[in-house]
Design an enzyme around this catalytic site. Structure first.
Site, PDB file in Angstrom:
ATOM      1  N   HIS A  62      -1.893  -0.012   3.851  1.00  0.00           N
ATOM      2  CA  HIS A  62      -2.156  -0.703   3.070  1.00  0.00           C
ATOM      3  C   HIS A  62      -2.913  -1.859   3.103  1.00  0.00           C
ATOM      4  O   HIS A  62      -2.330  -2.154   3.727  1.00  0.00           O
ATOM      5  CB  HIS A  62      -1.224  -0.662   1.277  1.00  0.00           C
TER       6      HIS A  62
ATOM      7  N   GLU B 112       7.941   3.751   3.749  1.00  0.00           N
ATOM      8  CA  GLU B 112       7.540   2.462   4.671  1.00  0.00           C
ATOM      9  C   GLU B 112       9.059   2.687   5.464  1.00  0.00           C
ATOM     10  O   GLU B 112      10.348   3.304   4.715  1.00  0.00           O
ATOM     11  CB  GLU B 112       7.870   1.302   5.026  1.00  0.00           C
TER      12      GLU B 112
END
Length: 198
Positions: free
Chosen positions: A10, A83
């Site tokens: 990202h 994550e």
């Protein structure tokens, strides 16, 4: 048939700039991160992804959306791609973590496979994401798949899929950089790592 699998991190967030552990906290892209995603998406669109799967955390989802708009491919959200959970360290800088967990942070920074209090170890999060990516790739007929996720877990998954067992031999992708793999019948081949598409 050999498939192409893109691992795309990202764009930038304010926590990235401030050096804070993000983990599974839902921190959005900042303005720089949105611009990074738009720029990189133009280059990745040329690779023709037929399937785009992202973490459901907004920073990865918004990054994936920038590619989806250019390719007209509806993105899929998958919470398995989140994550690593950093538990009680999330939201804190390394200096703030060191004030309470100095020994644990030192071990973690040196590469030890330990979990922050209430979080996941590198191997736990890497195995989770490696299994998710393998499942995604094996369950689609798409020849080019874009996986949009997070730095720690993309690195951990890549090392596991390549048989490196989380040894820290691959660097963490910087914001909006990507890696490219070939996947043929259970075998993963790293073609490139760390490029930023333009």
């Amino acid at each position: 048939m050999t498939k192409t699998v893109l691992f795309w991190r990202h764009g930038q967030t304010d926590f990235n700039v401030e050096g804070r552990f993000q983990g599974q906290s839902d921190v959005p892209l900042n303005d720089v991160g949105r611009a990074q995603a738009e720029d990189a998406a133009r280059g990745l669109a040329d690779l023709g992804p037929e399937l785009i799967v992202s973490s459901d955390l907004s920073r990865a989802a918004e990054t994936a959306d920038s590619l989806a708009r250019l390719t007209c491919v509806e993105p899929v959200r998958d919470k398995r791609l989140r994550e690593a959970a950093f538990g009680e360290w999330e939201g804190s800088t390394r200096a703030e973590v060191a004030a309470t967990w100095s020994a644990e942070l030192s071990e973690w920074a040196a590469g030890a496979d330990i979990a922050p209090p209430g979080g996941e170890s590198r191997s736990e999060s890497g195995r989770r994401v490696a299994a998710a990516i393998t499942d995604i790739v094996e369950s689609t007929a798409a020849e080019t798949v874009a996986i949009v996720a997070h730095g720690a877990v993309l690195r951990g998954a890549a090392e596991i899929l390549l048989g490196l067992r989380g040894t820290g031999r691959i660097g963490v992708l910087r914001n909006c950089a990507h890696g490219e793999f070939g996947y043929t019948g259970g075998a993963w081949v790293l073609r490139s790592w760390g490029a930023v598409a333009r």
